[in-house]
Scaffold this motif. Structure first.
Motif, PDB file in Angstrom:
ATOM      1  N   ARG A 196       1.032  -1.036  -0.159  1.00 57.26           N
ATOM      2  CA  ARG A 196      -0.009  -0.102   0.308  1.00 57.26           C
ATOM      3  C   ARG A 196       1.090   1.483  -0.012  1.00 57.26           C
ATOM      4  O   ARG A 196       0.689   1.958  -0.714  1.00 57.26           O
ATOM      5  N   ASP A 294      -7.612   2.184   3.635  1.00 55.71           N
ATOM      6  CA  ASP A 294      -6.873   2.265   2.580  1.00 55.71           C
ATOM      7  C   ASP A 294      -7.190   4.422   2.189  1.00 55.71           C
ATOM      8  O   ASP A 294      -6.306   5.183   1.787  1.00 55.71           O
ATOM      9  N   GLU A 298      -4.483   6.810   1.900  1.00 53.46           N
ATOM     10  CA  GLU A 298      -4.430   7.368   1.150  1.00 53.46           C
ATOM     11  C   GLU A 298      -4.193   8.536   0.872  1.00 53.46           C
ATOM     12  O   GLU A 298      -2.857   9.505   0.387  1.00 53.46           O
TER      13      GLU A 298
END
Length: 333
Positions: A196, A294, A298
């Protein structure tokens, strides 16, 4: 713009409304007919065809798409976006590096409300983008649109698109353990987190094992050297005063939010320590499947502030794809 069926001899300079087979080739709809095209169609036996003609004040689809895209992204280099050449009334807009898509939703809505023939479709706000990924596509649906309408749509959407690049380059991951050596068994989870981070050009520079205790977590946070900090706990964080958020507080940091209305991903907490973002990760990050963490990671890694209120608004659309180990329905049988 006017449509109509005309004798073939009167069609030169008009726009072909429907694809037709010529004597030796097929002419696609939308082509501006030349003398050679007319001869080609005549050779195939056509005597009448349906065409469109631009009227005064109309703007051809390609010119309109190009101008609309230029309004959305007036400075492509600064926005870290690339505008493709127009074709059939379309201009695609691509990311030139990794990051997240920053979209002025209100401007896009206003522009799309001007004329149904003038449209722009985008990815979701803050969607993670890889270099070369399509962020948006402009499409002029008809062969031409009134220049006045195009001008209005463009004014509504000036600089509505840009890419936010990664703002951090390094990260530290603290992995807690309830028994000595347990953290070594977290390799799968660590690699999922590393992937990630790598997708946003962030290097995981250290994995720090720590006992699943408040003081140990506080010490590991103080010792961590990454620009961004993440905690993966051996036992799920189930309360705002559980050992991991308390460890952050004892290290001198703050907890901004515990819990999020996204599933999987409920048991996330968010905070900061000495100006560095700190994310307490839910157990679902051990899988590479999309989860609420996520969305938070992000944005943070690209320098986008994430507040408690931002997380609270993630519930709509926050019921994400099921993970194989936890299928629907999520009820006791």
């Amino acid at each position: 713009m006017k449509f109509g069926t005309v004798p073939l001899s009167e069609a030169e300079g008009a726009i072909l409304s429907h694809s037709l087979a010529g004597a030796t080739r097929r002419l696609r709809k939308g082509v501006t007919l030349t003398a050679d095209d007319i001869a080609e169609l005549a050779g195939a036996g056509h005597s009448e065809i349906t065409v469109a003609r631009l009227e005064p004040g109309d703007l051809h689809e390609d010119a309109a798409a190009e101008r609309f895209a230029a309004a959305l992204v007036p400075d492509p280099e600064a926005a870290r976006l690339r505008l493709a050449k127009p074709f059939t009334g379309r201009v695609n807009i691509y990311a030139t590096q990794n990051g997240v898509a920053e979209i002025d939703e209100a401007s896009i809505h206003r522009a799309n409300a001007v004329d149904p023939m003038i449209s722009v479709a985008t990815v979701a706000p803050w969607a993670r983008m890889r270099e070369g990924g399509m962020v948006a596509t402009v499409k002029i649906i008809s062969y031409a649109v009134p220049e006045k309408a195009l001008r209005q749509a463009a004014l509504q959407s000036i600089a509505a698109l840009r890419l936010r690049p990664p703002a951090y380059t390094t990260a530290s991951l603290i992995v807690t353990e309830t028994t000595p050596g347990q953290a070594e068994g977290e390799q799968k989870g660590v690699e999922a987190i590393r992937a990630r981070l790598s997708a946003l050009d962030v290097e995981l520079i250290e994995v720090i094992p720590a006992a699943h205790e408040t003081q140990a977590i506080a010490g590991a946070l103080r010792a961590a050297t990454g620009e961004s900090l993440f905690i993966l706990t051996a036992s799920a964080t189930s309360d705002p005063r559980d050992v991991a958020p308390e460890g952050l507080r004892q290290a001198g940091g703050q907890v901004e939010r515990f819990g999020m209305p996204v599933d999987p991903g409920n048991l996330l907490f968010l905070g900061a320590l000495s100006g560095r973002p700190v994310v307490g990760l839910p157990g679902c990050v051990r899988s590479p499947v999309l989860n609420g963490a996520d969305w938070v990671m992000e944005r943070l890694l690209c320098g986008v502030p994430v507040s408690s209120a931002d997380i609270a608004r993630m519930g709509v659309g926050g019921l994400l794809k099921e993970i194989p180990s936890r299928p629907q329905p999520r009820e006791r049988k």
